[in-house]
Design an enzyme around this catalytic site. Sequence first.
Site, PDB file in Angstrom:
ATOM      1  N   ASP A  67       0.825  -1.208   0.000  1.00 34.59           N
ATOM      2  CA  ASP A  67       0.000   0.000   0.000  1.00 34.59           C
ATOM      3  C   ASP A  67       0.861   1.260   0.000  1.00 34.59           C
ATOM      4  OD1 ASP A  67      -2.539   0.958  -0.209  1.00 34.59           O
ATOM      5  OD2 ASP A  67      -2.943   1.008   1.943  1.00 34.59           O
ATOM      6  N   ASP A 118      -8.989  -2.061   2.756  1.00 35.42           N
ATOM      7  CA  ASP A 118      -8.790  -1.439   4.066  1.00 35.42           C
ATOM      8  C   ASP A 118      -9.833  -1.902   5.075  1.00 35.42           C
ATOM      9  OD1 ASP A 118      -6.706   0.003   2.917  1.00 35.42           O
ATOM     10  OD2 ASP A 118      -8.052   1.603   2.262  1.00 35.42           O
TER      11      ASP A 118
END
Length: 378
Positions: A196, A267
Amino acid sequence: MATYQVDYQWAYTIMDSSRISTFLISILLIVYGSFRSLNMEQEARKEREREKNVDGANGRVQTLNTMHALCLPLGASISLLVMFFFFDSMQMLVAICTAILATVALAFLLLPMCQYIIRPCSDGNKISFGVCGRFTGAELLSFSLSVSIVCIWVLTGHWLLMDAMGMGLCVAFIAFIRLPSLKVSTILLTGLLIYDVFWVFFSSYIFSTNVMVKVASRPADNPVNLVARRLHLGGVAREAPNLPLPGKLMFPSMRQAGHFSMLGLGDVVMPGLLLCFVLRYDAYKKTQLLPGGCETGVPPPRHINRISYFHCSLIGYFLGLLTATVSSEVFKAAQPALLYLVPFTLLPLLTMAYLKGDLRRMWSEPFTSQQPSTHMEV
Protein backbone atom coordinates in the site's frame (compact mmCIF):
# COMPACT_ATOMS: atom_id res chain seq x y z
CA MET A 1 -9.60 34.29 15.06
CA ALA A 2 -9.54 33.59 11.32
CA THR A 3 -6.16 31.88 11.64
CA TYR A 4 -7.54 29.66 14.40
CA GLN A 5 -10.39 28.48 12.17
CA VAL A 6 -8.09 27.73 9.25
CA ASP A 7 -5.62 25.78 11.37
CA TYR A 8 -8.32 23.55 12.77
CA GLN A 9 -10.47 23.23 9.68
CA TRP A 10 -9.54 19.54 9.46
CA ALA A 11 -11.32 18.91 12.77
CA TYR A 12 -14.61 20.14 11.31
CA THR A 13 -14.05 18.12 8.15
CA ILE A 14 -13.69 14.88 10.13
CA MET A 15 -17.16 15.40 11.58
CA ASP A 16 -18.65 15.50 8.08
CA SER A 17 -21.39 12.99 7.35
CA SER A 18 -19.26 11.22 4.75
CA ARG A 19 -16.48 10.62 7.27
CA ILE A 20 -18.85 9.43 9.98
CA SER A 21 -20.53 7.06 7.53
CA THR A 22 -17.14 5.64 6.56
CA PHE A 23 -16.28 4.96 10.19
CA LEU A 24 -19.61 3.38 11.10
CA ILE A 25 -20.05 1.22 8.01
CA SER A 26 -16.48 -0.11 7.98
CA ILE A 27 -16.65 -1.10 11.66
CA LEU A 28 -20.09 -2.66 11.25
CA LEU A 29 -18.92 -4.68 8.26
CA ILE A 30 -15.94 -6.05 10.18
CA VAL A 31 -18.02 -6.92 13.24
CA TYR A 32 -20.80 -8.51 11.20
CA GLY A 33 -18.44 -10.42 8.93
CA SER A 34 -16.43 -11.72 11.90
CA PHE A 35 -19.48 -12.96 13.78
CA ARG A 36 -20.88 -14.44 10.57
CA SER A 37 -17.64 -16.38 10.13
CA LEU A 38 -17.73 -17.54 13.75
CA ASN A 39 -21.32 -18.69 13.36
CA MET A 40 -20.43 -20.62 10.20
CA GLU A 41 -17.57 -22.32 12.02
CA GLN A 42 -19.77 -23.32 14.94
CA GLU A 43 -22.47 -24.68 12.64
CA ALA A 44 -19.88 -26.66 10.67
CA ARG A 45 -18.52 -28.11 13.92
CA LYS A 46 -21.98 -29.21 15.04
CA GLU A 47 -22.62 -30.80 11.67
CA ARG A 48 -19.34 -32.71 11.84
CA GLU A 49 -20.21 -33.94 15.32
CA ARG A 50 -23.58 -35.18 14.11
CA GLU A 51 -21.87 -37.03 11.28
CA LYS A 52 -19.22 -38.42 13.64
CA ASN A 53 -16.51 -36.81 11.52
CA VAL A 54 -14.65 -34.55 13.87
CA ASP A 55 -11.66 -34.11 11.57
CA GLY A 56 -13.70 -33.02 8.58
CA ALA A 57 -13.09 -29.58 7.09
CA ASN A 58 -15.48 -26.96 5.86
CA GLY A 59 -14.94 -27.00 2.11
CA ARG A 60 -16.52 -23.58 1.61
CA VAL A 61 -13.83 -21.81 3.65
CA GLN A 62 -10.35 -20.99 2.38
CA THR A 63 -7.60 -20.89 5.00
CA LEU A 64 -4.49 -18.93 4.07
CA ASN A 65 -1.04 -20.29 4.80
CA THR A 66 2.39 -18.67 4.92
CA MET A 67 2.95 -19.00 1.18
CA HIS A 68 -0.39 -17.36 0.46
CA ALA A 69 0.49 -14.50 2.79
CA LEU A 70 3.84 -13.97 1.06
CA CYS A 71 2.46 -14.15 -2.47
CA LEU A 72 -0.69 -12.08 -1.98
CA PRO A 73 1.03 -8.64 -1.99
CA LEU A 74 3.03 -9.65 -5.07
CA GLY A 75 -0.10 -10.86 -6.84
CA ALA A 76 -1.92 -7.67 -5.89
CA SER A 77 0.93 -5.60 -7.35
CA ILE A 78 0.83 -7.53 -10.62
CA SER A 79 -2.95 -7.14 -10.83
CA LEU A 80 -2.63 -3.41 -10.16
CA LEU A 81 -0.09 -3.01 -12.96
CA VAL A 82 -2.25 -4.99 -15.38
CA MET A 83 -5.22 -2.78 -14.54
CA PHE A 84 -3.07 0.33 -14.93
CA PHE A 85 -1.65 -0.52 -18.36
CA PHE A 86 -4.42 -2.58 -19.95
CA PHE A 87 -7.59 -1.27 -18.32
CA ASP A 88 -9.03 0.15 -21.54
CA SER A 89 -8.74 -3.15 -23.39
CA MET A 90 -10.07 -5.33 -20.56
CA GLN A 91 -12.49 -3.03 -18.76
CA MET A 92 -15.53 -4.87 -20.14
CA LEU A 93 -14.25 -8.19 -18.82
CA VAL A 94 -13.44 -6.60 -15.46
CA ALA A 95 -16.92 -5.07 -15.20
CA ILE A 96 -18.67 -8.36 -16.03
CA CYS A 97 -16.54 -10.44 -13.66
CA THR A 98 -17.00 -7.87 -10.91
CA ALA A 99 -20.77 -7.88 -11.40
CA ILE A 100 -20.91 -11.69 -11.17
CA LEU A 101 -18.73 -11.82 -8.07
CA ALA A 102 -20.67 -8.99 -6.43
CA THR A 103 -23.96 -10.75 -7.16
CA VAL A 104 -22.90 -13.86 -5.25
CA ALA A 105 -21.41 -11.84 -2.39
CA LEU A 106 -24.47 -9.61 -2.07
CA ALA A 107 -26.73 -12.67 -2.01
CA PHE A 108 -24.65 -13.99 0.90
CA LEU A 109 -25.05 -10.65 2.69
CA LEU A 110 -28.83 -10.61 2.21
CA LEU A 111 -29.37 -14.27 3.12
CA PRO A 112 -30.02 -13.83 6.89
CA MET A 113 -32.57 -11.10 6.21
CA CYS A 114 -34.32 -13.28 3.64
CA GLN A 115 -34.32 -16.23 6.04
CA TYR A 116 -36.03 -14.07 8.65
CA ILE A 117 -38.62 -12.80 6.16
CA ILE A 118 -39.47 -16.15 4.62
CA ARG A 119 -39.37 -18.21 7.82
CA PRO A 120 -43.14 -17.93 8.64
CA CYS A 121 -44.17 -19.18 5.20
CA SER A 122 -41.47 -21.74 4.45
CA ASP A 123 -40.59 -25.15 5.87
CA GLY A 124 -36.91 -24.77 5.01
CA ASN A 125 -36.86 -27.62 2.49
CA LYS A 126 -34.54 -27.28 -0.47
CA ILE A 127 -35.78 -27.10 -4.04
CA SER A 128 -33.90 -29.06 -6.66
CA PHE A 129 -32.74 -27.32 -9.85
CA GLY A 130 -31.07 -30.29 -11.49
CA VAL A 131 -27.37 -29.84 -12.16
CA CYS A 132 -27.47 -26.36 -10.58
CA GLY A 133 -28.03 -27.84 -7.12
CA ARG A 134 -30.59 -27.58 -4.34
CA PHE A 135 -31.54 -24.27 -2.74
CA THR A 136 -33.88 -23.08 -0.02
CA GLY A 137 -36.52 -20.44 -0.58
CA ALA A 138 -34.45 -17.89 1.34
CA GLU A 139 -31.42 -18.54 -0.86
CA LEU A 140 -33.51 -18.07 -4.00
CA LEU A 141 -34.98 -14.85 -2.63
CA SER A 142 -31.60 -13.42 -1.66
CA PHE A 143 -30.14 -14.31 -5.05
CA SER A 144 -33.09 -12.70 -6.85
CA LEU A 145 -32.71 -9.50 -4.84
CA SER A 146 -28.98 -9.49 -5.49
CA VAL A 147 -29.44 -9.90 -9.25
CA SER A 148 -31.99 -7.07 -9.25
CA ILE A 149 -29.67 -4.72 -7.38
CA VAL A 150 -26.74 -5.47 -9.69
CA CYS A 151 -28.90 -4.98 -12.79
CA ILE A 152 -30.14 -1.61 -11.53
CA TRP A 153 -26.54 -0.64 -10.76
CA VAL A 154 -25.50 -1.50 -14.32
CA LEU A 155 -28.30 0.70 -15.68
CA THR A 156 -27.81 3.64 -13.30
CA GLY A 157 -24.29 3.41 -11.85
CA HIS A 158 -25.62 4.79 -8.56
CA TRP A 159 -23.09 5.00 -5.73
CA LEU A 160 -25.51 3.55 -3.15
CA LEU A 161 -25.95 0.32 -5.12
CA MET A 162 -22.19 0.14 -5.65
CA ASP A 163 -21.73 0.47 -1.89
CA ALA A 164 -24.21 -2.37 -1.31
CA MET A 165 -22.19 -4.58 -3.63
CA GLY A 166 -18.97 -3.55 -1.92
CA MET A 167 -20.45 -4.37 1.48
CA GLY A 168 -21.38 -7.81 0.25
CA LEU A 169 -17.84 -8.38 -1.00
CA CYS A 170 -16.37 -7.29 2.35
CA VAL A 171 -18.60 -9.57 4.41
CA ALA A 172 -18.09 -12.53 2.07
CA PHE A 173 -14.30 -12.22 2.11
CA ILE A 174 -14.15 -11.89 5.89
CA ALA A 175 -16.50 -14.85 6.37
CA PHE A 176 -14.98 -17.26 3.85
CA ILE A 177 -11.25 -16.49 4.14
CA ARG A 178 -9.54 -17.30 7.41
CA LEU A 179 -6.15 -16.71 8.95
CA PRO A 180 -4.87 -19.76 10.85
CA SER A 181 -2.37 -18.06 13.16
CA LEU A 182 -0.88 -14.78 14.28
CA LYS A 183 2.25 -15.57 12.28
CA VAL A 184 0.36 -15.70 8.98
CA SER A 185 -1.62 -12.61 9.99
CA THR A 186 1.56 -10.64 10.68
CA ILE A 187 3.20 -11.69 7.41
CA LEU A 188 0.09 -10.87 5.39
CA LEU A 189 -0.60 -7.47 6.93
CA THR A 190 3.05 -6.42 6.87
CA GLY A 191 3.34 -7.33 3.20
CA LEU A 192 0.15 -5.48 2.34
CA LEU A 193 1.33 -2.44 4.31
CA ILE A 194 4.49 -2.32 2.18
CA TYR A 195 2.37 -2.82 -0.94
CA ASP A 196 0.00 0.00 0.00
CA VAL A 197 2.76 2.45 0.93
CA PHE A 198 4.77 1.79 -2.22
CA TRP A 199 1.92 2.17 -4.70
CA VAL A 200 0.51 5.29 -3.01
CA PHE A 201 3.71 7.18 -2.16
CA PHE A 202 6.40 5.95 -4.56
CA SER A 203 4.65 4.78 -7.73
CA SER A 204 4.48 8.36 -9.04
CA TYR A 205 8.29 8.50 -9.19
CA ILE A 206 8.32 5.52 -11.57
CA PHE A 207 5.09 5.88 -13.54
CA SER A 208 4.65 9.69 -13.30
CA THR A 209 1.27 9.23 -11.62
CA ASN A 210 -0.22 7.69 -8.51
CA VAL A 211 -1.02 4.20 -9.78
CA MET A 212 -3.23 3.26 -6.83
CA VAL A 213 -5.41 6.36 -7.07
CA LYS A 214 -5.53 6.17 -10.86
CA VAL A 215 -6.82 2.60 -10.91
CA ALA A 216 -9.21 3.09 -7.98
CA SER A 217 -10.87 6.16 -9.48
CA ARG A 218 -11.09 4.99 -13.10
CA PRO A 219 -14.64 4.06 -14.21
CA ALA A 220 -15.33 1.15 -16.53
CA ASP A 221 -17.34 1.18 -19.73
CA ASN A 222 -20.90 0.01 -19.22
CA PRO A 223 -21.68 -3.43 -20.73
CA VAL A 224 -24.98 -1.95 -21.91
CA ASN A 225 -22.98 0.33 -24.21
CA LEU A 226 -21.35 -2.65 -25.89
CA VAL A 227 -24.69 -4.37 -26.48
CA ALA A 228 -26.25 -1.12 -27.71
CA ARG A 229 -23.44 -0.52 -30.17
CA ARG A 230 -23.69 -4.06 -31.48
CA LEU A 231 -27.44 -3.63 -31.99
CA HIS A 232 -27.02 -0.07 -33.31
CA LEU A 233 -29.08 1.44 -30.48
CA GLY A 234 -27.42 4.83 -30.29
CA GLY A 235 -29.86 6.35 -27.80
CA VAL A 236 -29.36 3.58 -25.26
CA ALA A 237 -25.59 3.80 -25.60
CA ARG A 238 -25.64 7.52 -24.85
CA GLU A 239 -27.81 7.08 -21.74
CA ALA A 240 -25.89 4.22 -20.10
CA PRO A 241 -23.39 5.71 -17.61
CA ASN A 242 -19.85 4.55 -16.98
CA LEU A 243 -19.55 2.27 -13.97
CA PRO A 244 -17.33 3.00 -10.97
CA LEU A 245 -16.23 -0.49 -9.96
CA PRO A 246 -17.15 -1.65 -6.43
CA GLY A 247 -13.57 -1.79 -5.20
CA LYS A 248 -14.26 0.95 -2.68
CA LEU A 249 -16.95 2.35 -0.42
CA MET A 250 -18.17 5.86 -1.26
CA PHE A 251 -20.20 8.12 0.99
CA PRO A 252 -21.43 11.59 -0.03
CA SER A 253 -20.92 14.72 2.01
CA MET A 254 -23.94 16.70 3.15
CA ARG A 255 -21.88 19.87 3.46
CA GLN A 256 -20.12 19.78 0.09
CA ALA A 257 -22.21 18.79 -2.89
CA GLY A 258 -20.47 16.27 -5.12
CA HIS A 259 -17.80 15.43 -2.52
CA PHE A 260 -17.36 11.77 -1.53
CA SER A 261 -15.25 10.04 1.10
CA MET A 262 -13.74 6.81 -0.19
CA LEU A 263 -12.32 3.77 1.56
CA GLY A 264 -10.88 0.81 -0.32
CA LEU A 265 -12.40 -2.59 0.31
CA GLY A 266 -8.95 -3.91 1.18
CA ASP A 267 -8.79 -1.44 4.07
CA VAL A 268 -11.85 -3.18 5.49
CA VAL A 269 -11.21 -6.79 4.49
CA MET A 270 -7.55 -7.21 5.48
CA PRO A 271 -7.85 -5.83 9.03
CA GLY A 272 -11.21 -7.61 9.16
CA LEU A 273 -9.49 -10.95 8.60
CA LEU A 274 -7.28 -10.25 11.62
CA LEU A 275 -10.26 -9.31 13.78
CA CYS A 276 -12.11 -12.40 12.61
CA PHE A 277 -9.12 -14.50 13.66
CA VAL A 278 -8.97 -13.01 17.16
CA LEU A 279 -12.75 -13.34 17.57
CA ARG A 280 -12.48 -17.03 16.76
CA TYR A 281 -9.60 -17.34 19.22
CA ASP A 282 -11.59 -15.57 21.95
CA ALA A 283 -14.45 -18.00 21.39
CA TYR A 284 -12.05 -20.95 21.34
CA LYS A 285 -10.49 -19.94 24.66
CA LYS A 286 -13.91 -19.88 26.28
CA THR A 287 -14.49 -23.48 25.29
CA GLN A 288 -11.09 -24.78 26.36
CA LEU A 289 -9.51 -25.22 29.77
CA LEU A 290 -6.18 -23.58 29.06
CA PRO A 291 -3.31 -23.87 31.56
CA GLY A 292 -2.60 -20.71 33.51
CA GLY A 293 0.55 -18.68 33.67
CA CYS A 294 2.27 -16.64 30.98
CA GLU A 295 5.50 -16.58 29.04
CA THR A 296 7.13 -13.93 31.19
CA GLY A 297 6.67 -15.95 34.34
CA VAL A 298 4.76 -13.07 35.93
CA PRO A 299 0.96 -13.31 36.15
CA PRO A 300 -0.67 -10.60 34.02
CA PRO A 301 -2.78 -7.90 35.70
CA ARG A 302 -6.36 -8.95 36.19
CA HIS A 303 -7.86 -6.05 34.26
CA ILE A 304 -6.04 -7.18 31.11
CA ASN A 305 -7.83 -10.52 31.22
CA ARG A 306 -11.17 -8.73 31.10
CA ILE A 307 -10.38 -7.21 27.70
CA SER A 308 -10.85 -9.58 24.79
CA TYR A 309 -8.49 -9.62 21.85
CA PHE A 310 -11.37 -8.71 19.56
CA HIS A 311 -12.26 -5.57 21.50
CA CYS A 312 -8.60 -4.54 21.64
CA SER A 313 -8.16 -4.95 17.88
CA LEU A 314 -11.47 -3.25 17.11
CA ILE A 315 -10.49 -0.19 19.14
CA GLY A 316 -7.14 -0.20 17.37
CA TYR A 317 -8.87 -0.30 13.99
CA PHE A 318 -11.00 2.70 14.93
CA LEU A 319 -7.97 4.69 16.09
CA GLY A 320 -6.03 3.72 12.97
CA LEU A 321 -8.86 4.80 10.69
CA LEU A 322 -9.17 8.05 12.63
CA THR A 323 -5.44 8.70 12.25
CA ALA A 324 -5.58 7.98 8.52
CA THR A 325 -8.50 10.39 8.14
CA VAL A 326 -6.73 13.15 10.05
CA SER A 327 -3.58 12.62 8.00
CA SER A 328 -5.45 12.86 4.71
CA GLU A 329 -7.05 16.14 5.81
CA VAL A 330 -3.84 17.65 7.19
CA PHE A 331 -1.66 16.74 4.19
CA LYS A 332 -4.47 17.17 1.62
CA ALA A 333 -3.38 14.01 -0.18
CA ALA A 334 -4.43 10.38 -0.46
CA GLN A 335 -3.05 8.26 2.36
CA PRO A 336 -2.39 4.50 2.40
CA ALA A 337 -4.86 3.53 5.09
CA LEU A 338 -3.02 0.30 5.91
CA LEU A 339 -0.03 2.40 6.98
CA TYR A 340 -2.10 3.35 10.02
CA LEU A 341 -4.52 0.43 10.32
CA VAL A 342 -1.88 -2.31 10.49
CA PRO A 343 0.20 -0.86 13.37
CA PHE A 344 -2.88 0.22 15.32
CA THR A 345 -4.43 -3.25 15.14
CA LEU A 346 -1.42 -5.56 15.11
CA LEU A 347 0.89 -3.97 17.72
CA PRO A 348 -1.70 -3.76 20.54
CA LEU A 349 -2.73 -7.33 19.76
CA LEU A 350 0.85 -8.61 19.98
CA THR A 351 1.40 -6.68 23.21
CA MET A 352 -1.77 -8.00 24.84
CA ALA A 353 -1.03 -11.56 23.73
CA TYR A 354 2.43 -11.29 25.30
CA LEU A 355 1.05 -9.93 28.57
CA LYS A 356 -1.61 -12.62 28.72
CA GLY A 357 0.87 -15.37 27.92
CA ASP A 358 -0.88 -16.37 24.69
CA LEU A 359 1.66 -15.03 22.21
CA ARG A 360 3.50 -18.29 21.56
CA ARG A 361 0.27 -20.22 21.21
CA MET A 362 -1.41 -17.66 18.94
CA TRP A 363 1.72 -17.33 16.82
CA SER A 364 1.87 -20.94 15.66
CA GLU A 365 -1.07 -23.22 16.54
CA PRO A 366 -3.79 -21.25 18.31
CA PHE A 367 -6.60 -23.75 17.76
CA THR A 368 -4.77 -26.91 18.82
CA SER A 369 -5.92 -28.34 22.11
CA GLN A 370 -3.21 -28.51 24.73
CA GLN A 371 -4.12 -30.99 27.39
CA PRO A 372 -2.27 -30.70 30.68
CA SER A 373 0.07 -33.59 31.35
CA THR A 374 -1.21 -36.21 33.76
CA HIS A 375 1.04 -38.17 36.11
CA MET A 376 0.12 -41.66 37.24
CA GLU A 377 0.56 -42.17 40.90
CA VAL A 378 1.98 -45.53 41.98
